[in-house]
Write a protein that holds these residues in place. Structure first.
Motif, PDB file in Angstrom:
ATOM      1  N   THR A  27     -21.338 -43.632  44.921  1.00 33.14           N
ATOM      2  CA  THR A  27     -20.728 -42.371  45.337  1.00 33.14           C
ATOM      3  C   THR A  27     -21.512 -41.143  44.865  1.00 33.14           C
ATOM      4  OG1 THR A  27     -19.281 -42.370  43.417  1.00 33.14           O
ATOM      5  CG2 THR A  27     -18.381 -43.319  45.435  1.00 33.14           C
ATOM      6  N   LYS A  28     -22.440 -41.387  43.923  1.00 38.11           N
ATOM      7  CA  LYS A  28     -23.264 -40.248  43.479  1.00 38.11           C
ATOM      8  C   LYS A  28     -24.742 -40.505  43.795  1.00 38.11           C
ATOM      9  CE  LYS A  28     -20.013 -37.858  41.253  1.00 38.11           C
ATOM     10  NZ  LYS A  28     -18.958 -38.481  42.051  1.00 38.11           N
ATOM     11  N   TYR A  30     -26.432 -40.167  46.517  1.00 42.50           N
ATOM     12  CA  TYR A  30     -27.089 -39.352  47.551  1.00 42.50           C
ATOM     13  C   TYR A  30     -26.797 -37.889  47.281  1.00 42.50           C
ATOM     14  CZ  TYR A  30     -22.293 -39.511  49.015  1.00 42.50           C
ATOM     15  OH  TYR A  30     -20.937 -39.399  49.013  1.00 42.50           O
ATOM     16  N   ASP A  31     -27.542 -37.022  47.923  1.00 45.72           N
ATOM     17  CA  ASP A  31     -27.370 -35.590  47.684  1.00 45.72           C
ATOM     18  C   ASP A  31     -26.270 -35.012  48.567  1.00 45.72           C
ATOM     19  OD1 ASP A  31     -29.441 -35.562  45.848  1.00 45.72           O
ATOM     20  OD2 ASP A  31     -30.952 -35.281  47.415  1.00 45.72           O
ATOM     21  N   MET A  32     -25.405 -34.233  47.951  1.00 45.52           N
ATOM     22  CA  MET A  32     -24.411 -33.468  48.701  1.00 45.52           C
ATOM     23  C   MET A  32     -24.251 -32.141  47.972  1.00 45.52           C
ATOM     24  SD  MET A  32     -20.698 -34.665  50.182  1.00 45.52           S
ATOM     25  CE  MET A  32     -21.161 -35.226  51.812  1.00 45.52           C
ATOM     26  N   PRO A  33     -25.223 -31.250  48.163  1.00 45.67           N
ATOM     27  CA  PRO A  33     -25.200 -29.983  47.424  1.00 45.67           C
ATOM     28  C   PRO A  33     -23.980 -29.147  47.790  1.00 45.67           C
ATOM     29  CG  PRO A  33     -26.947 -29.990  49.093  1.00 45.67           C
ATOM     30  CD  PRO A  33     -26.355 -31.354  49.075  1.00 45.67           C
ATOM     31  N   ASP A  34     -23.596 -28.278  46.880  1.00 44.38           N
ATOM     32  CA  ASP A  34     -22.398 -27.460  47.111  1.00 44.38           C
ATOM     33  C   ASP A  34     -22.717 -26.249  47.983  1.00 44.38           C
ATOM     34  OD1 ASP A  34     -19.563 -26.815  46.469  1.00 44.38           O
ATOM     35  OD2 ASP A  34     -20.501 -24.983  45.739  1.00 44.38           O
ATOM     36  N   ALA A  35     -21.895 -26.040  48.973  1.00 40.78           N
ATOM     37  CA  ALA A  35     -22.066 -24.862  49.826  1.00 40.78           C
ATOM     38  C   ALA A  35     -20.816 -23.993  49.814  1.00 40.78           C
ATOM     39  CB  ALA A  35     -22.380 -25.289  51.260  1.00 40.78           C
ATOM     40  N   THR A  36     -19.741 -24.539  49.259  1.00 37.46           N
ATOM     41  CA  THR A  36     -18.455 -23.834  49.315  1.00 37.46           C
ATOM     42  C   THR A  36     -18.564 -22.448  48.692  1.00 37.46           C
ATOM     43  OG1 THR A  36     -17.478 -26.012  49.051  1.00 37.46           O
ATOM     44  CG2 THR A  36     -15.989 -24.138  48.895  1.00 37.46           C
ATOM     45  N   MET A  38     -21.270 -20.694  48.199  1.00 37.26           N
ATOM     46  CA  MET A  38     -22.189 -19.847  48.975  1.00 37.26           C
ATOM     47  C   MET A  38     -21.446 -19.183  50.133  1.00 37.26           C
ATOM     48  SD  MET A  38     -25.363 -22.474  49.366  1.00 37.26           S
ATOM     49  CE  MET A  38     -26.817 -21.488  49.482  1.00 37.26           C
ATOM     50  N   ILE A  39     -20.598 -19.972  50.786  1.00 41.07           N
ATOM     51  CA  ILE A  39     -19.861 -19.439  51.934  1.00 41.07           C
ATOM     52  C   ILE A  39     -18.839 -18.410  51.474  1.00 41.07           C
ATOM     53  CG2 ILE A  39     -18.205 -20.044  53.755  1.00 41.07           C
ATOM     54  CD1 ILE A  39     -19.802 -22.605  54.218  1.00 41.07           C
ATOM     55  N   ASP A  42     -20.283 -15.191  50.930  1.00 46.10           N
ATOM     56  CA  ASP A  42     -20.849 -14.636  52.156  1.00 46.10           C
ATOM     57  C   ASP A  42     -19.786 -13.995  53.056  1.00 46.10           C
ATOM     58  OD1 ASP A  42     -23.289 -14.228  53.425  1.00 46.10           O
ATOM     59  OD2 ASP A  42     -22.990 -15.904  54.804  1.00 46.10           O
ATOM     60  N   MET A  43     -18.518 -14.093  52.608  1.00 47.22           N
ATOM     61  CA  MET A  43     -17.426 -13.537  53.406  1.00 47.22           C
ATOM     62  C   MET A  43     -17.398 -12.016  53.230  1.00 47.22           C
ATOM     63  SD  MET A  43     -16.088 -16.291  54.679  1.00 47.22           S
ATOM     64  CE  MET A  43     -14.415 -15.935  55.133  1.00 47.22           C
ATOM     65  N   PHE A  44     -16.677 -11.334  54.108  1.00 48.52           N
ATOM     66  CA  PHE A  44     -16.603  -9.876  54.015  1.00 48.52           C
ATOM     67  C   PHE A  44     -15.175  -9.444  54.338  1.00 48.52           C
ATOM     68  CE2 PHE A  44     -17.592 -11.141  58.229  1.00 48.52           C
ATOM     69  CZ  PHE A  44     -16.975 -10.237  59.071  1.00 48.52           C
TER      70      PHE A  44
END
Lengths: 191, 258
Positions: A27-28, A30-36, A38-39, A42-44
């Motif tokens: 379960t660890k 492979y790579d699954m970088p965090d984007a949450t 970042m998003i 990026d909100m406004f």
């Protein structure tokens, strides 16, 4: 890797492939970088109403020139030729490390969606703004305040707009929204 | 390997717009001539072939992949045409690139980076095993893929970034076919994005994957570029794959793009 070595040991011990008994935890693996985050960053903010500032001088030739330039260009990196007075090619931005970095200044590239006098390769996602003054300002169908609000945050007029948000996202300053407004409402020569 | 020829929707839409094509569209006559030539001989074929070799030598090829996924070799192509999927032993909805990484780790190897050219080539090869299969993603198969679809839709619809745009700002049904600065906006389902990436991107002279293509739009539209393999990125691929599945599109790798 330890589990795996043990796994082989067991397998030889029991002379059987006991894959299900001692499978490696994958379960660890492979790579699954965090984007949450970042998003989120990026909100406004939600739609905001603006009043065109008194400082907006819609007949200032320099403002019109800057508005025109930003209307027709994507960013400072691609901008060719002499820039109108008061407009930068680069902006400075503070990076994560606290160091100030130079970045190309972003422009509106409004021509991607709007045709207008002298446009090259204009898009048609938004309405043509050709002859805007005669059609909308002189007839009093629209006023400069409407245009200012539209450019600053078009969601007030149309919550489902496909247009870019230009002031609430912080990409442009009030003065720059004035510049665009001045250009759009100005009398233009047929090109 | 089978060669797949893809008609470019662009070419078809060209005649319908009443502006001089040479000036209005980002694809010049010379570009279009080159495009027709490349249809005969997709430059990405060599990457796919290379990817196949690495996949075979380093990971054990189709047999190993089928075994890892718990399907027969015969079922493998159809199974591939349903990715991204929830893979229980990986604990997430994942792409085939992440499956290959896990296989590498299981075999005691170093995993190939998701954003590397080597991984793009391997991914193109593995996906090409499903060529001609109808895309069969099932976004109701389990709670995990259901959640991924919801997250994908949200990621697609959420305006963000410097210009306040979302994917939907430019790819929603009511706007597709209109022109954004010389480029007609494509419908991601009709254009079979899910079945035609990895593709050779002429303007970048390289093999690009679906998620890499998403990053291209994010960068251009000033949305913060999120990393390949992130939950949201995989979810976005789930959402866009469903768009192609709804149109009964098939896999045709490698694609060829402007």
């Amino acid at each position: 890797m330890h589990t795996k070595i043990k796994c082989f040991a067991y397998a030889t011990l029991f002379l059987s492939a006991s894959a299900s008994l001692c499978a490696v935890d994958l379960t660890k693996a492979y790579d699954m970088p965090d984007a949450t985050k970042m998003i989120e960053k990026d909100m406004f903010p939600a739609a905001k109403a603006y009043t065109m500032p008194k400082s907006c001088n819609l007949t200032d030739a320099k403002a019109i020139a800057r508005g025109e330039f930003m209307f027709h260009n994507l960013n400072g990196q691609k901008a060719k030729g002499k820039l109108p007075a008061g407009l930068a090619k680069l902006t400075e931005k503070k990076g994560k490390d606290g160091k100030v970095k130079k970045e190309p200044k972003q422009y509106g590239n409004c021509v991607a969606c709007h045709d207008i006098e002298g446009a090259k390769g204009a898009g048609n996602i938004g309405p043509s703004l050709t002859g805007y003054k005669a059609m909308f300002l002189d007839t009093k169908a629209r006023d400069a305040q409407f245009v200012y609000q539209k450019i600053a945050d078009p969601r007030i007029d149309n919550p489902n707009t496909h247009m870019t948000v230009n002031l609430t996202t912080g990409l442009f300053t009030e003065q720059e929204i004035c510049d665009y407004t001045a250009y759009v409402v100005s009398e233009k020569k047929k090109k | 390997m089978k060669r797949v020829i893809l008609p470019l929707a662009l070419l078809a839409t060209m005649g319908t717009v009443s502006v001089s094509a040479g000036e209005q569209f980002a694809m010049s006559d010379a570009d279009r001539a080159m495009y027709s030539e490349m249809l005969e001989n997709n430059p990405a074929d060599i990457f796919v072939e290379e990817g196949g070799e690495i996949f075979e030598e380093a990971i054990g090829g189709e047999a190993a992949l089928a075994k890892f996924l718990g399907v027969s070799e015969k079922e493998l192509p159809k199974y591939i045409a349903g990715f991204p999927r929830y893979i229980k032993k990986l604990g997430n909805v994942v792409g085939l690139d992440q499956v290959m990484q896990a296989m590498q780790v299981e075999q005691g190897q170093k995993k190939t980076e998701l954003k590397s050219g080597k991984m793009f080539s391997m991914l193109a090869y593995v996906k090409s095993l499903a060529n001609d299969e109808v895309i069969n993603i099932d976004v109701t198969a389990d709670e995990h893929i259901k959640a991924a679809y919801v997250l994908g839709k949200k990621t697609y619809m959420t305006p963000r970034g410097g210009r306040g745009l979302s994917c939907n700002s430019c790819h929603s049904a009511d706007i597709v076919g209109q022109v954004l600065r010389t480029q007609p906006l494509p419908d991601l389902g009709d254009n079979n994005v899910a079945g035609t990436w990895p593709a050779y991107r002429m303007t970048k002279s390289s093999l690009r994957t679906t998620q890499r293509r998403f990053q291209g739009c994010m960068k251009n539209a000033l949305l913060k570029v999120i990393p390949i393999g992130s939950k949201e990125m995989v979810a976005l691929e789930v959402y866009v794959t469903k768009l192609a599945a709804d149109k009964k599109k098939s896999i045709a790798i490698p694609g060829l793009k402007r």
